[in-house]
Design a protein around this motif. Structure first.
Motif, PDB file in Angstrom:
ATOM      1  N   HIS A  95       0.841  -1.198   0.000  1.00 48.47           N
ATOM      2  CA  HIS A  95       0.000   0.000   0.000  1.00 48.47           C
ATOM      3  C   HIS A  95       0.878   1.251   0.000  1.00 48.47           C
ATOM      4  CE1 HIS A  95      -2.802  -3.057   1.596  1.00 48.47           C
ATOM      5  NE2 HIS A  95      -3.754  -2.312   1.062  1.00 48.47           N
ATOM      6  N   ASP A  96       0.237   2.418  -0.103  1.00 54.10           N
ATOM      7  CA  ASP A  96       0.991   3.661  -0.003  1.00 54.10           C
ATOM      8  C   ASP A  96       1.625   3.758   1.387  1.00 54.10           C
ATOM      9  OD1 ASP A  96      -0.654   5.755   1.807  1.00 54.10           O
ATOM     10  OD2 ASP A  96      -2.054   4.464   0.738  1.00 54.10           O
ATOM     11  N   TRP A  99      -0.523   4.338   4.596  1.00 55.03           N
ATOM     12  CA  TRP A  99      -1.635   3.419   4.876  1.00 55.03           C
ATOM     13  C   TRP A  99      -1.560   2.853   6.296  1.00 55.03           C
ATOM     14  CZ3 TRP A  99      -1.734  -2.123   5.354  1.00 55.03           C
ATOM     15  CH2 TRP A  99      -3.008  -2.708   5.245  1.00 55.03           C
ATOM     16  N   HIS A 102      -1.874   5.755   9.053  1.00 56.98           N
ATOM     17  CA  HIS A 102      -3.217   6.328   9.263  1.00 56.98           C
ATOM     18  C   HIS A 102      -4.040   5.468  10.217  1.00 56.98           C
ATOM     19  CE1 HIS A 102      -6.369   8.973   6.966  1.00 56.98           C
ATOM     20  NE2 HIS A 102      -6.460   9.088   8.261  1.00 56.98           N
ATOM     21  N   GLN A 103      -3.855   4.161  10.135  1.00 56.36           N
ATOM     22  CA  GLN A 103      -4.611   3.246  11.002  1.00 56.36           C
ATOM     23  C   GLN A 103      -4.301   3.459  12.472  1.00 56.36           C
ATOM     24  OE1 GLN A 103      -4.231  -0.841   9.690  1.00 56.36           O
ATOM     25  NE2 GLN A 103      -4.351  -0.232   7.561  1.00 56.36           N
ATOM     26  N   ALA A 142       2.770  14.889   0.696  1.00 57.88           N
ATOM     27  CA  ALA A 142       1.733  13.977   1.211  1.00 57.88           C
ATOM     28  C   ALA A 142       1.683  14.018   2.739  1.00 57.88           C
ATOM     29  CB  ALA A 142       1.999  12.554   0.728  1.00 57.88           C
ATOM     30  N   ALA A 145      -0.049  17.199   3.963  1.00 63.52           N
ATOM     31  CA  ALA A 145      -1.508  17.111   3.782  1.00 63.52           C
ATOM     32  C   ALA A 145      -2.112  16.172   4.818  1.00 63.52           C
ATOM     33  CB  ALA A 145      -1.833  16.628   2.367  1.00 63.52           C
ATOM     34  N   LEU A 149      -4.862  17.078   7.694  1.00 61.84           N
ATOM     35  CA  LEU A 149      -6.124  16.326   7.827  1.00 61.84           C
ATOM     36  C   LEU A 149      -6.380  15.965   9.288  1.00 61.84           C
ATOM     37  CD1 LEU A 149      -8.436  14.524   6.484  1.00 61.84           C
ATOM     38  CD2 LEU A 149      -6.733  12.687   6.461  1.00 61.84           C
ATOM     39  N   GLN A 152      -7.261  19.043  11.320  1.00 65.60           N
ATOM     40  CA  GLN A 152      -8.618  19.522  11.069  1.00 65.60           C
ATOM     41  C   GLN A 152      -9.666  18.657  11.756  1.00 65.60           C
ATOM     42  OE1 GLN A 152      -8.645  19.828   6.815  1.00 65.60           O
ATOM     43  NE2 GLN A 152      -7.598  21.791   6.829  1.00 65.60           N
ATOM     44  N   ALA A 153      -9.272  17.429  12.066  1.00 66.62           N
ATOM     45  CA  ALA A 153     -10.216  16.548  12.771  1.00 66.62           C
ATOM     46  C   ALA A 153     -10.036  16.628  14.283  1.00 66.62           C
ATOM     47  CB  ALA A 153     -10.040  15.111  12.280  1.00 66.62           C
TER      48      ALA A 153
ATOM     49  N   ASP B  96     -10.559  11.211  11.807  1.00 68.09           N
ATOM     50  CA  ASP B  96     -10.794  12.042  10.628  1.00 68.09           C
ATOM     51  C   ASP B  96     -11.591  11.252   9.593  1.00 68.09           C
ATOM     52  OD1 ASP B  96      -8.861  11.092   8.254  1.00 68.09           O
ATOM     53  OD2 ASP B  96      -7.874  10.722  10.158  1.00 68.09           O
ATOM     54  N   LEU B  98     -11.235  10.447   6.574  1.00 69.08           N
ATOM     55  CA  LEU B  98     -10.574   9.537   5.632  1.00 69.08           C
ATOM     56  C   LEU B  98      -9.988   8.291   6.308  1.00 69.08           C
ATOM     57  CD1 LEU B  98      -8.786  12.121   3.288  1.00 69.08           C
ATOM     58  CD2 LEU B  98     -10.773  10.700   2.735  1.00 69.08           C
ATOM     59  N   TRP B  99     -10.053   8.265   7.635  1.00 73.61           N
ATOM     60  CA  TRP B  99      -9.450   7.152   8.388  1.00 73.61           C
ATOM     61  C   TRP B  99     -10.003   5.803   7.953  1.00 73.61           C
ATOM     62  CZ3 TRP B  99     -11.541   3.912  12.406  1.00 73.61           C
ATOM     63  CH2 TRP B  99     -10.603   3.222  13.170  1.00 73.61           C
ATOM     64  N   HIS B 102      -9.154   5.024   4.100  1.00 70.14           N
ATOM     65  CA  HIS B 102      -7.764   4.651   3.797  1.00 70.14           C
ATOM     66  C   HIS B 102      -7.524   3.157   4.044  1.00 70.14           C
ATOM     67  CE1 HIS B 102      -3.471   6.583   3.752  1.00 70.14           C
ATOM     68  NE2 HIS B 102      -3.585   5.592   2.895  1.00 70.14           N
ATOM     69  N   GLN B 103      -8.163   2.620   5.063  1.00 71.40           N
ATOM     70  CA  GLN B 103      -8.002   1.201   5.401  1.00 71.40           C
ATOM     71  C   GLN B 103      -8.487   0.282   4.286  1.00 71.40           C
ATOM     72  OE1 GLN B 103      -9.632   0.291   9.286  1.00 71.40           O
ATOM     73  NE2 GLN B 103      -8.905   2.215  10.113  1.00 71.40           N
ATOM     74  N   THR B 105      -8.293   0.909   0.946  1.00 70.23           N
ATOM     75  CA  THR B 105      -7.682   1.124  -0.373  1.00 70.23           C
ATOM     76  C   THR B 105      -7.013  -0.168  -0.849  1.00 70.23           C
ATOM     77  OG1 THR B 105      -5.733   2.034   0.740  1.00 70.23           O
ATOM     78  CG2 THR B 105      -7.369   3.597  -0.069  1.00 70.23           C
ATOM     79  N   PRO B 106      -6.958  -0.351  -2.166  1.00 64.49           N
ATOM     80  CA  PRO B 106      -6.482  -1.632  -2.697  1.00 64.49           C
ATOM     81  C   PRO B 106      -4.991  -1.854  -2.488  1.00 64.49           C
ATOM     82  CG  PRO B 106      -6.809  -0.062  -4.484  1.00 64.49           C
ATOM     83  CD  PRO B 106      -7.360   0.581  -3.247  1.00 64.49           C
ATOM     84  N   ARG B 138     -12.228  22.425   2.932  1.00 65.40           N
ATOM     85  CA  ARG B 138     -11.065  21.760   3.535  1.00 65.40           C
ATOM     86  C   ARG B 138     -11.045  20.278   3.159  1.00 65.40           C
ATOM     87  NH1 ARG B 138     -12.001  25.487   7.978  1.00 65.40           N
ATOM     88  NH2 ARG B 138     -13.520  24.088   8.921  1.00 65.40           N
ATOM     89  N   ALA B 145      -5.528  15.481  -2.034  1.00 67.91           N
ATOM     90  CA  ALA B 145      -4.208  15.029  -1.572  1.00 67.91           C
ATOM     91  C   ALA B 145      -4.212  13.514  -1.356  1.00 67.91           C
ATOM     92  CB  ALA B 145      -3.824  15.743  -0.281  1.00 67.91           C
ATOM     93  N   LEU B 149      -1.924  10.723  -3.268  1.00 71.41           N
ATOM     94  CA  LEU B 149      -1.088   9.761  -2.514  1.00 71.41           C
ATOM     95  C   LEU B 149      -1.277   8.358  -3.073  1.00 71.41           C
ATOM     96  CD1 LEU B 149       0.577   9.006   0.138  1.00 71.41           C
ATOM     97  CD2 LEU B 149      -1.650   8.732   1.237  1.00 71.41           C
ATOM     98  N   LEU B 150      -2.535   7.978  -3.302  1.00 68.59           N
ATOM     99  CA  LEU B 150      -2.823   6.643  -3.827  1.00 68.59           C
ATOM    100  C   LEU B 150      -2.230   6.487  -5.227  1.00 68.59           C
ATOM    101  CD1 LEU B 150      -6.571   6.228  -2.754  1.00 68.59           C
ATOM    102  CD2 LEU B 150      -4.518   5.488  -1.530  1.00 68.59           C
ATOM    103  N   GLN B 152       0.287   8.014  -6.517  1.00 72.07           N
ATOM    104  CA  GLN B 152       1.747   7.949  -6.471  1.00 72.07           C
ATOM    105  C   GLN B 152       2.239   6.584  -6.011  1.00 72.07           C
ATOM    106  OE1 GLN B 152       2.682  11.391  -4.135  1.00 72.07           O
ATOM    107  NE2 GLN B 152       2.482  12.767  -5.879  1.00 72.07           N
ATOM    108  N   ALA B 153       1.362   5.852  -5.323  1.00 71.93           N
ATOM    109  CA  ALA B 153       1.748   4.511  -4.881  1.00 71.93           C
ATOM    110  C   ALA B 153       1.325   3.448  -5.902  1.00 71.93           C
ATOM    111  CB  ALA B 153       1.144   4.227  -3.509  1.00 71.93           C
TER     112      ALA B 153
END
Lengths: 257, 257
Positions: A95-96, A99, A102-103, A142, A145, A149, A152-153, B96, B98-99, B102-103, B105-106, B138, B145, B149-150, B152-153
């Motif tokens: 993964h990026d 990844w 963030h978890q 990245a 950003a 994020l 902001q949360a 947040d 996106l938390w 993100h988990q 994502t492929p 926001r 972003a 990130l995804l 770029q990976a």
């Protein structure tokens, strides 16, 4: 060899405590601050609105583990979590780079400590020649950003670099061979790490240059003396949490007037 | 009421198939494309270097579930995963926005389908008045972003909006009451959703405006006819994967010369 001038020239930033404080004073104040932190953490947890992410970086033998023990011992472990980032697994590498990071970000009410962090992906990877300068630049963007994020949360992100001198690092790494109580820390490659101080210095300076927005600066902590660095980190954390000013929620159960 | 001009004026974008294709042709071509997708997915999985994220959005009753069935049936399920984002849990809301996304994502080699996505956090939340316009801005920045990130990976991000007309949506929502084979889809509030078409149109247009970088545009798919939308989505996916051109790795076991 001369290097370009930088606001973050690590060879010019102190690795030892200022003369204004001695070990005894620092330890006394650390003890008092820990009491304050215990109360602040309790309020943060009860409030359940904000969170804190402490990012700890430093070269090998800069004393990250000891610092965590000194600063966070005594705080309710229900409200504090420490995550150590090791070499990424195969699944994580699929993964990026953010990844897995963030978890582990803190939920509301929590203090999360990263022992090493997403910054390893622009540090050791560069010293080892695994990523290009261009890829590092993309990752800096990245990372900025990502931290925004989180902020902001409601997460306050505190980044600490434990700054040890080349000499101090070499001595500590040697102790891992000569001091029986420290031999368990020895890892293959420790000798090589001591020689890589200048390379690590360069990539760290690049991180400080690119990942220090006003809202999320790096705190560069003189770390040759264990007593001072614990005091200095605790002070930043305490001051930050005082500003966050978490509040116990008001009692608001439904009941007859 | 007049609205500001926009490149993404949904009231002017078609919701029905172009005249150049009919149902029979589309179904025949879809069948052929599915065969191509089966091979492309197999190569993607074997290559284990790139991945695909299909983001599916659309108003209620725009036919997201049916589309997934029509396009992805027959592809090796080991290489395709579908994740439906429901209302966030308490734990997810404590992080947040996106938390939780993100988990999901492929990993490399995979096709991941998002049935609804992080975009709900700038859609339903706005229609429901849960976030301000400033917070939406926001989040747009954070989303851009994140998708970068995804990319770029090694993840290709494909975003589809299934565009149904106000009239078609109302009819489909009514069928959930009158057609016994569709009653299981009925949810409390369906009547209200039909009235919210203009509000959803506005917030969707805002998303298209702010989250369509050249490298990651939205595909707005006419979706009043089920046969056409499956054909159109499959075509974009097939063309994209042909360009990604995944390769079976070369055999390179160690063996004596």
């Amino acid at each position: 060899m001369s290097r370009p001038a930088s606001a973050y020239d690590l060879t010019k930033l102190p690795t030892r405590a200022p003369h204004s404080i001695n070990k005894e004073q620092a330890n006394r104040q650390l003890k008092r601050m820990r009491q304050e932190l215990i109360e602040l953490q309790d309020r943060l947890y009860a409030e359940n609105r904000q969170s804190v992410l402490v990012v700890l970086q430093g070269m090998d033998a800069s004393g990250k583990d000891g610092l965590i023990r000194r600063v966070f011992s005594g705080i309710n472990p229900q409200g504090v979590q420490v995550h150590s980032f090791k070499e990424p697994t195969a699944e994580e590498l699929a993964h990026d780079f953010l990844w897995r990071v963030h978890q582990q970000t803190p939920r509301r009410g929590m203090i999360q400590v990263f022992n090493r962090s997403h910054y390893e992906d622009v540090l050791i990877t560069r010293v080892a020649g695994l990523i290009s300068t261009e890829e590092a630049k993309r990752r800096f963007t990245a990372i900025n950003a990502f931290e925004k994020l989180l902020q902001q949360a409601g997460t306050t992100v505190l980044k600490f670099y434990l700054h040890v001198s080349e000499k101090e690092q070499r001595e500590r790494l040697e102790e891992r061979v000569t001091d029986t109580s420290k031999q368990w820390k020895y890892e293959a490659g420790d000798e090589k790490k001591a020689q890589q101080w200048p390379q690590y210095r360069d990539v760290y300076e690049d991180v400080f240059q690119h990942c220090s927005p006003a809202s999320c600066p790096w705190h560069i902590i003189p770390a040759d003396q264990n007593w001072y660095k614990a005091y200095a980190v605790a002070e930043v954390l305490r001051d930050t949490m005082v500003k966050m000013n978490p509040q116990y929620p008001q009692y608001k159960a439904d009941r007859p007037e």
